[in-house]
Enzyme design. Structure first.
Site, PDB file in Angstrom:
ATOM      1  CG  PHE A   1      -0.402   6.126  -1.107  1.00 40.83           C
ATOM      2  CD1 PHE A   1      -0.645   7.334  -1.491  1.00 40.83           C
ATOM      3  CD2 PHE A   1      -1.425   5.534  -0.427  1.00 40.83           C
ATOM      4  CE1 PHE A   1      -1.969   7.955  -1.370  1.00 40.83           C
ATOM      5  CE2 PHE A   1      -2.789   5.825  -0.540  1.00 40.83           C
ATOM      6  CZ  PHE A   1      -3.178   7.097  -1.041  1.00 40.83           C
TER       7      PHE A   1
ATOM      8  CG  HIS B   1     -36.004  33.402 -49.141  1.00 40.19           C
ATOM      9  ND1 HIS B   1     -36.439  34.140 -47.953  1.00 40.19           N
ATOM     10  CD2 HIS B   1     -34.770  33.388 -49.165  1.00 40.19           C
ATOM     11  CE1 HIS B   1     -35.210  34.760 -47.556  1.00 40.19           C
ATOM     12  NE2 HIS B   1     -34.292  34.236 -48.154  1.00 40.19           N
ATOM     13  CD  GLU B   2     -32.487  30.949 -51.201  1.00 37.68           C
ATOM     14  OE1 GLU B   2     -31.542  31.639 -51.923  1.00 37.68           O
ATOM     15  OE2 GLU B   2     -32.417  30.888 -49.979  1.00 37.68           O
TER      16      GLU B   2
ATOM     17  CG  ASP C   1     -31.590  36.767 -46.320  1.00 33.50           C
ATOM     18  OD1 ASP C   1     -30.508  36.152 -46.506  1.00 33.50           O
ATOM     19  OD2 ASP C   1     -32.608  36.199 -46.924  1.00 33.50           O
TER      20      ASP C   1
ATOM     21  CG  PHE D   1      -1.934   0.788   1.451  1.00 33.64           C
ATOM     22  CD1 PHE D   1      -3.005   0.768   0.398  1.00 33.64           C
ATOM     23  CD2 PHE D   1      -2.019   1.843   2.241  1.00 33.64           C
ATOM     24  CE1 PHE D   1      -3.927   1.719   0.433  1.00 33.64           C
ATOM     25  CE2 PHE D   1      -2.985   2.690   2.421  1.00 33.64           C
ATOM     26  CZ  PHE D   1      -4.105   2.607   1.534  1.00 33.64           C
TER      27      PHE D   1
ATOM     28  CE1 TYR E   1       8.009   0.287  -4.877  1.00 34.75           C
ATOM     29  CE2 TYR E   1       5.864  -0.550  -5.935  1.00 34.75           C
ATOM     30  CZ  TYR E   1       7.299  -0.331  -6.118  1.00 34.75           C
ATOM     31  OH  TYR E   1       7.901  -0.228  -7.336  1.00 34.75           O
TER      32      TYR E   1
ATOM     33  CG  HIS F   1     -32.003  36.093 -52.252  1.00 36.09           C
ATOM     34  ND1 HIS F   1     -31.781  37.053 -51.373  1.00 36.09           N
ATOM     35  CD2 HIS F   1     -32.260  35.175 -51.098  1.00 36.09           C
ATOM     36  CE1 HIS F   1     -31.905  36.919 -50.191  1.00 36.09           C
ATOM     37  NE2 HIS F   1     -32.208  35.684 -49.877  1.00 36.09           N
TER      38      HIS F   1
ATOM     39  CD  GLN G   1      -0.607   6.492  -8.376  1.00 36.83           C
ATOM     40  OE1 GLN G   1      -0.880   7.924  -8.687  1.00 36.83           O
ATOM     41  NE2 GLN G   1      -1.222   5.553  -9.168  1.00 36.83           N
TER      42      GLN G   1
END
Ligand code: ADP
Ligand code: MG
Ligand code: ZN
Length: 603
Positions: free
Chosen positions: A130, A425-426, A501, A126, A128, A429, A133
């Site tokens: 730790f 709509h298009e 737009d 344990f 070790y 344009h 880490q």
């Protein structure tokens, strides 16, 4: 950190399991009662004993009623001696089953190793784990200070040279001097010439800054240390600065070489400039860069290059003599450059014979080098998906829209009514654009949703030009409002489809008034100080430099321009309604109209 916690939990669980295991073994099943020897003898003589279990000096008894007793005999005394001593007749003992537990070595195992050594081992393990880490963490923290710079050594990787960079002629011309110096520093130092320490590449994203920096290293055939400004900025204060130190130390061991700091604006922002908050870490990193740049002699063979697309926010200290005093601007590519870039990126991609890269270049104004590279790649993918062995013009043209507007979303299911609105709509344009003399010609109209748009109309100037006239500006503004006008004319109400737009139209009108001085009422001046450079193309921060009263005028002027354009759009829609219907019908039928098909409608 997460690892430590997980390890800790695993160990804890193991420990608990082991503990439970032991206590289970030692659990007395039923409490036995200690009795005296005489009591035992009397039980025996009364024939109440069923079993005797000899466990070294401990004699365990079970009566016929199932009761449990025990007593201890002397060390050397055997059970037999005891029975003899108390004159227990052999007939009685015959009825009793007697077990003797052998004095086994395993006792040592059970009594010493398991309860003492095992937990000890566990604890040691344990600890070790730790410490390992923690040590690992410490090492990592230590490594934080090292730079993460990637190093490209000459000979590694396919070498990038100026041949791989198209266009940006002026930039290449200037950088040739740096290449010369890196190749042969003595030639310059002999004449007492000082070579700039720092070169700053400025340009919009995708114009090839990173590519060009690598090409300089490739041309000079020197090591290239590459780090991005954002990598300096870490959690801990001081890490960025130590990375800078480390980077320069590494570079100085590899002279001559290039240190390239990409996205310098991530660290090089004006100190105390509010933008992004006063970030201590960034300031320290920036200071360290300044210290390092001042700290080496100009002619040792170290050239620091940096790239940024936000020169307006760079700390002025970076731009002082002896630092990044050489600034090179990379423009967006023009038609010729785009053709060259397309050529570079069609290397290794088999093109069909009739593909004209010139034509593609003409249809891609506003594309950066990165966009064009992306375009060719998309075209290759598309051709491969269609099982073709070559890339045809069709694939490239289709990819332009994908790069421009995002992928088609054919699966998007629209109701019949929605489709109709989008078609009108298009058509609005396109129709308005067609009947206005100064508007960019319509290249394509489509009602296939793409990216965020429900439909799109692509207009493109025939030739690339540097100047825009007011009349063109107004006509394009008018056509931008064409979709809105058509919706109103046909359906009597407006949908949310026109929102984008309107935003665009407002922006255009605002520029017209506040930037280009195209409003007669307000006259030839600009309004608002924008902190931007022309090639940045987007607004960053605006400072008001006019009065409230003027603000009102500006608002009025913007509205006036938008309204007059809107009226014009509406007029065209009303007077040419038959064409509007035709375009919309064609769109509903075919979804997409190319330029030729569109023009046919008017014949
Ligand atoms: P930046 O660093 O300016 O944002 P990059 O250098 O990362 O742009 O460019 C991205 C990619 O675009 C490059 O890897 C290259 O493929 C392509 N590219 C950009 N500009 C050019 C150019 N002038 N010539 C050839 N390719 C280019
Ligand atoms: Mg870059
Ligand atoms: Zn629209």
């Amino acid at each position: 950190m997460k690892n430590i916690i997980i390890n800790f939990l695993v160990l804890l669980i193991l420990f608990l399991i082991m503990a439970g295991f032991f206590s289970l073994f030692n659990l007395p099943t039923e409490k036995a009662k200690e009795i005296g020897i005489t009591e035992f003898i009397s039980y025996l003589k009364n024939k109440e004993i069923k079993e005797i279990f000899v466990e070294e000096n401990k004699i365990n008894l079970i009566t016929k009623e199932g009761k449990k007793f025990f007593f201890f005999k002397e060390e050397k005394e055997t059970l037999q001696n005891l029975l003899n001593y108390y004159n227990v007749p052999p007939e009685i003992t015959e009825e009793v089953s007697i077990f003797v537990k052998p004095v086994a070595k395993q006792n040592i195992f059970l009594q010493v190793i398991v309860p003492v050594i095992l937990p000890l081992l566990l604890i040691i393990g344990f600890i070790y784990l730790f410490t390992r880490q923690l040590r690992g963490g410490a090492q990592e923290a230590f490594r934080f200070g090292e730079s993460k710079a990637r190093e490209i050594r000459p000979g590694e990787k396919p070498r990038v040279t100026f041949k791989d960079v198209a266009g940006v002629k002026e930039a290449k011309e200037e950088l040739k001097e740096i290449v010369e110096f890196l190749k042969n520093p003595k030639k310059f130092t002999a004449l007492g010439a000082k070579i700039p320490k720092g070169v700053l590449l400025l340009g919009m994203p995708g114009t090839g800054k990173t590519l060009l920096a690598r090409a300089v290293a490739g041309e000079a055939n020197v090591p290239f240390f590459h780090i991005s400004g954002s990598e300096f900025v870490e959690m801990f204060v001081g890490v960025g600065a130590s990375r800078v130190r480390d980077l320069f130390q590494r570079a100085k061991k590899n002279l001559p070489c290039i240190v390239f700091i990409d996205e310098l604006d991530a660290v090089g922002r004006m100190r105390g400039a509010g933008l992004g908050g006063g970030h201590d870490e960034r300031e320290q990193t920036l200071n360290q860069i300044l210290v390092e740049m001042d700290g080496f002699e100009p002619n040792i063979g170290l050239v620091v290059m940096a790239a940024s697309n936000r020169p307006d926010i760079l700390d002025p200290a970076l731009l002082r003599p002896g630092r990044f005093d050489r600034r090179i601007i990379l423009d967006m590519p023009d038609v010729k450059d785009r053709e060259e870039i397309l050529k570079i990126h069609s290397r290794g991609k088999p093109l069909a014979k009739n593909v004209s890269l010139r034509k593609i270049a003409e249809r891609t104004p506003g594309f950066s080098g990165a966009d064009l590279a992306n375009l060719m790649n998309e075209a290759a993918i598309l051709a491969a998906r269609r099982g073709k062995s070559k890339i045809y013009e069709k694939e490239i043209l289709e990819s332009i829209e994908k790069v421009l507007l995002g992928p088609e979303r054919k699966s998007h299911i629209l109701s019949e009514k929605e489709r109709k609105v989008i078609a009108y709509h298009e058509a609005g344009h396109a129709l308005v654009a067609h009947f206005l003399p100064h508007c960019d010609p319509v290249q394509k109209v489509s009602i296939i949703p793409r990216g965020l748009a429900a439909g799109y109309t692509i207009k493109m100037p025939e030739k690339e030009r540097y100047l825009k006239f007011k009349s063109e500006f107004l006509d394009n503004l008018t056509s931008t409002l064409g979709g809105y006008a058509a919706e109103e004319e046909i359906f009597g109400e407006i949908t949310t489809g026109a929102a984008n737009d309107l935003k665009l139209a407002t922006e255009m009108a605002k520029k017209l008034v506040t930037e280009f001085g195209m409003s007669e009422v307000l006259g030839p001046r600009t309004f608002g100080e924008r902190h931007e450079l022309i090639f940045l193309g987007r607004e960053i921060a605006e400072q008001r430099d006019y009065s409230e009263k003027t603000a009102e005028f500006i608002d009025q002027e913007i509205s006036k321009f938008i309204n007059s354009c809107y009226q014009k759009a509406k007029e065209i829609i009303k007077s040419k309604r038959e064409y509007l219907e035709k375009i919309a019908q064609k769109l509903l039928e075919k979804e997409t109209l190319e330029r030729d098909e569109f023009l046919k409608i008017f014949n």
